[in-house]
Scaffold this active site. Structure first.
Site: not given
Lengths: 378, 523
Positions: B187, B348
């Site tokens: 993250e 991502d």
């Protein structure tokens, strides 16, 4: 509905208003950013955590209309079903199968140890959880005697920036009264770049504070560009303009620019995986299809040949709507879809399909004209 | 040549291996990612190599992902998954024979799936080998991530943090044949001091979100357009806002183009039940199949048929637009800097292909255009940039993440904050066990190693994230609780000296990640 737009710009829990969401679903007014409010803690209460069922977030405030609630629910049901150890692989190397543990029943709520832990959620807010055992309460009672009953459970949060804390030398502290049964709390510390420590204890009517436990120390992160410069790496005005765009110069909570990209990025991974949500197609999705009859498996020595024709009529509507086909009711699946397969006879056919909304306010109809003419030979 | 672009793709999935069930919904995440993202990306890379296009890309392949990609059971299931799709699309080609507007999509899916299957088989069902090949060709820098994507700033226990890094580096080396130079912190979550742990394990760089650099102390001269050295000497690169926004933004982002394929309209939901039943969830619930015939069209329930050729052309236009903007950005920056700026564009990986269907085409066009059509900007990996600029300003980055609001609120809020009590306790207990057992017997050693696995699996930030976002919440809660329960039972049995061997075997079979783990990593 574009793929990205599925991720709401402001995710659940981040309604732009000035309230803080509680796990109980209630809301508390967020302390206004001002000296008075900063002066101390207006706090959000956290319900006792366990053995309460896990909180499934529902946030009507920020619910995005294009995210239907129903598919998500049925998904959960489906997962529950999967919990049943009904489909065991034969390749399993163990002769004895132990069913999945009843993890809810076995899950420990607490650990019978008096403790308190402090975490920084961001530059301004802290989170703390704690446990105070019956034994600790009993010995506190014994120690305090009468005055125990006049006391209340309290959190004391110390600013220990640049201090090796000995219990008395904090820069300052603030107290937070917590409600009975609570075991965690969000605390508005207010200031970034400070080190904090918390104690859970009894606040007595004579002003004494007797702690049960003391937490770890944590630091709230910075929330703006540093004023500290490095003289070996002087930043020219020109470079400052180029490398630090205006929107980064403001202080206070996170800035919009960071949020815009940060939100989408974080929401990207799992939200998209497995496709657990779907924008319901509503009344569209009318495709007609023909499929051929099953290939004959009979092994007869005689040459034979046959032709069949099927027509499949299917579609979808609101799950609670009613649908009729040529006047006869059509059974809908739980998700509002239906499908009917017909053997298609020779000739011309009219199929009239009608959907009526549950409240009877809306109807939509289609008429399908199908003709079939089969002749022998080329 | 005035500056550099570094495209960073973070490839990650939580460990979703369920050998105890023949068909498990969440395992599909892996298969979807394999056939919709990883193989399409690898095909792009291989064709660039073949055509002599000089490109650079950085990818984090997380330890759970590496473990799953190399797991024989999951490999077989992945093959089964793609065979089913080939079967379905073969039927679809027939079914849509008289529907020109869908037929071309059906044909496309069919050949793409066949191509993907053949590719999968060519690498012996192990995509790690395919990534390794591009790595060894010098075009792909593969970095690692926390062992199970654990959220380090909320972990507290220093030994647990160390274990997340150590196990990651070991797993990386095992699968990729070399130690990672860099890491994508789960993250993008950084806190001051964790860089020392990275340094201990030979890691030379990591990434932070924009404000992680911008709020650093002292103020970094070049902002996010050059790395800084943390006090530990490990380099931190900052995420570029502008290029992120062009891809991520809900409003302005490329993937929202109305000509691109719509994610939601899927034959798994659209087609007649009996017909589609063999291709949806085995319990009969309709799910996504990956076969989708419509384009985004607009904010409307009415969707127009998807046109693959037209969408491909759009992706080329978008790549051109992206490159044009980066060129402008570099020129603007370079004129004020006394070194070549670097733009870090992390995403991502699963955005490309799975979510943004044309994403791999976009990258393909971007890499080619960058190579052939201009000379303002060049692609680079972080390691190469550090080799060119070994001297960097020392500045301590700011604690941060790339989540909403930039700090930890996504992973610490009303829906998920209950997990930390248990994660912290289990971490402390694991360290206690590691200290207590110096020379365990065989069974004890197995139990200790398994306890370490259970702790690591419980620590995946994915669970807290899912609880926050509100979809698949039951699964995330279940995974957290199961691993904590299993850990606790092992802890209790080790403490009491009564280890249930059958139970131990059972959970070794279920949670088989990191077979070589040594519990002493917590010592």
């Amino acid at each position: 509905m574009g793929p990205i737009s599925k991720n709401p710009k402001r995710p659940p829990g981040a309604s732009g208003d000035d309230t803080i969401k509680l796990s109980s679903g209630k809301k508390v007014k967020k302390p206004a950013a001002g000296p008075l409010a900063k002066a101390r803690a207006k706090l959000s209460k956290n319900k006792p955590l366990l053995p309460v069922k896990p909180v499934v977030k529902k946030d009507p405030e920020t619910a995005v209309p294009s995210q239907p609630a129903k598919p998500a629910e049925s998904k959960q049901k489906q997962e529950e079903k999967q919990d049943l150890p009904s489909k065991i692989l034969t390749e399993k190397p163990f002769s004895v199968f132990i069913p999945d543990e009843d993890y809810n029943a076995l899950f420990p709520s607490f650990y019978n140890e008096t403790c308190i832990v402090l975490l920084a959620r961001d530059s301004h807010w802290l989170f703390t959880y704690w446990e105070v055992t019956r034994d600790s309460v009993a010995s506190m009672k014994e120690r305090l005697g009468e005055s125990f009953n006049s006391g209340t459970v309290m959190l004391r949060v110390y600013d220990v920036t640049n201090v090796i804390f000995d219990g008395r030398n904090a820069n300052r502290y603030f107290d937070v009264r917590i409600s009975e049964g609570a075991s965690s709390w969000y605390l508005h510390a207010g200031d970034p770049n400070r080190r904090w420590l918390a104690e859970i204890g009894m606040f007595l009517h004579d002003g004494r504070f007797i702690p049960y436990a003391r937490s770890n120390t944590i630091k709230t992160p910075a929330d703006c560009i540093a004023s500290v410069m490095d003289e070996e790496w002087v930043i020219s005005e020109e470079l400052m303009k180029r490398a630090y765009p205006k929107e980064w110069h403001m202080q206070g909570d996170w800035n919009e620019n960071a949020a815009e990209s940060g939100t989408a990025a974080a929401a990207g991974t799992l939200n998209t995986m497995g496709g657990s949500e779907r924008v319901h197609g509503g009344s569209s999705g009318w495709l007609s299809s023909w499929s051929s009859p099953g290939s004959g498996k009979e092994k007869t020595p005689i040459f034979w040949f046959r032709v069949g024709t099927e027509i499949i009529i299917y579609g979808a509507t609101e799950p609670d709507a009613s649908v009729t086909m040529n006047g006869k009711p059509v059974k809908l699946a739980g998700d509002g879809t239906f499908g009917t397969r017909f053997n298609l006879n020779e000739g011309e056919h009219l199929v009239a399909i009608e959907a009526r909304s549950a409240d009877g306010k809306f109807t939509k109809a289609f008429t399908i004209d199908v003709s079939k003419c089969t002749k022998e030979g080329k | 040549m005035k500056g550099y672009l570094s495209v960073v793709l973070h490839a990650h999935l939580p460990y979703v291996r369920h050998p105890e069930h023949a068909d498990f919904l969440e395992e599909d995440w892996l298969y979807e990612a394999i056939f919709e993202t990883y193989i399409p990306l690898l095909l792009v890379y291989e064709r660039l190599l073949k055509d002599g296009v000089d490109f650079r890309v950085t990818m984090s392949l997380t330890p759970p992902l590496l473990s799953m990609l190399s797991d024989p059971l999951l490999q077989d299931r992945a093959l089964n998954y793609i065979e089913k799709l080939i079967d379905l699309t073969s039927k679809e080609k027939k079914r849509t024979e008289y529907q020109e507007e869908f037929k071309k999509s059906a044909d496309m899916y069919n050949w793409k799936f066949v191509e993907a299957r053949d590719y999968f088989l060519r690498y012996g069902k192990n995509l790690v080998n395919a990534f390794r090949k591009v790595q060894d060709a010098g075009k792909l820098e593969i970095i690692t991530c926390c062992a199970t994507h654990g959220y380090l700033p909320l972990m507290i226990n220093q030994k647990a943090i160390n274990a997340q890094i150590k196990v990651a580096v070991d797993t990386h080396e095992k699968h990729l044949g070399r130690k990672p130079n860099g890491i994508w912190l789960a993250e993008c979550a950084y806190f001051p001091g964790v860089d020392y742990t990275l340094k201990d394990h030979g890691i030379k760089f990591f990434f932070v979100d924009t404000h992680g650099i911008m709020y650093g102390v002292p103020r970094p001269k070049y902002g996010i357009f050059a790395p800084v050295f943390c006090p530990s000497g490990v380099a931190a690169f900052g995420r570029d806002v502008e290029s992120s926004k062009q891809v991520w933004s809900a409003k302005e982002g490329y993937p929202g183009d109305t000509n691109y394929r719509d994610f939601y309209r899927d034959v798994g939901f659209d087609l007649e039940y009996e017909y589609i039943k063999p291709y949806i969830n085995s319990n009969g619930t309709r799910t996504f199949t990956g076969v989708k015939y419509y384009k985004i069209t607009g904010e409307t329930a009415h969707k127009e048929p998807y046109d693959p050729q037209f969408a491909l052309e759009r992706s080329a236009e978008h790549a051109g637009n992206f490159l044009f903007n980066r060129g402008k950005q570099i020129e603007w920056l370079a004129s004020g800097m006394d070194r070549k700026p670097i733009i870090i564009s992390p995403y991502d990986a699963e955005l490309y292909g799975h979510w943004w269907y044309e994403g791999p085409d976009f990258l393909n066009f971007l890499f080619r255009k960058m190579h052939y059509d201009q000379d303002i900007i060049k692609m680079i990996t972080p390691s190469e940039y550090l080799a060119e600029y070994p001297v960097n300003q020392v500045s301590a980055p700011c604690e941060s993440s790339w989540g909403y609001k930039g700090y930890h609120e996504v992973w610490l809020e009303g829906g998920n904050d209950w997990v930390y009590r248990h994660l912290h306790k289990a971490a402390d207990r694991m360290c206690e066990l590691a200290e207590k057992f110096n020379s365990p017997g065989d069974l004890e050693r197995r139990a200790l190693n398994q306890a370490a696995r259970e702790l690591l699996l419980a620590q995946s930030s994915d669970w807290a994230f899912i609880m926050k976002t509100g979809t698949n919440v039951n699964y995330a809660v279940r995974r957290t609780k199961e691993h904590i329960v299993r850990f606790t039972r092992l802890y209790d049995s080790l403490s009491s000296g009564k280890i249930d061997q059958t139970y131990l075997s059972e959970i070794e079979y279920k949670d088989n990640i990191f077979p070589e783990i040594d519990y002493k990593v917590y010592g």
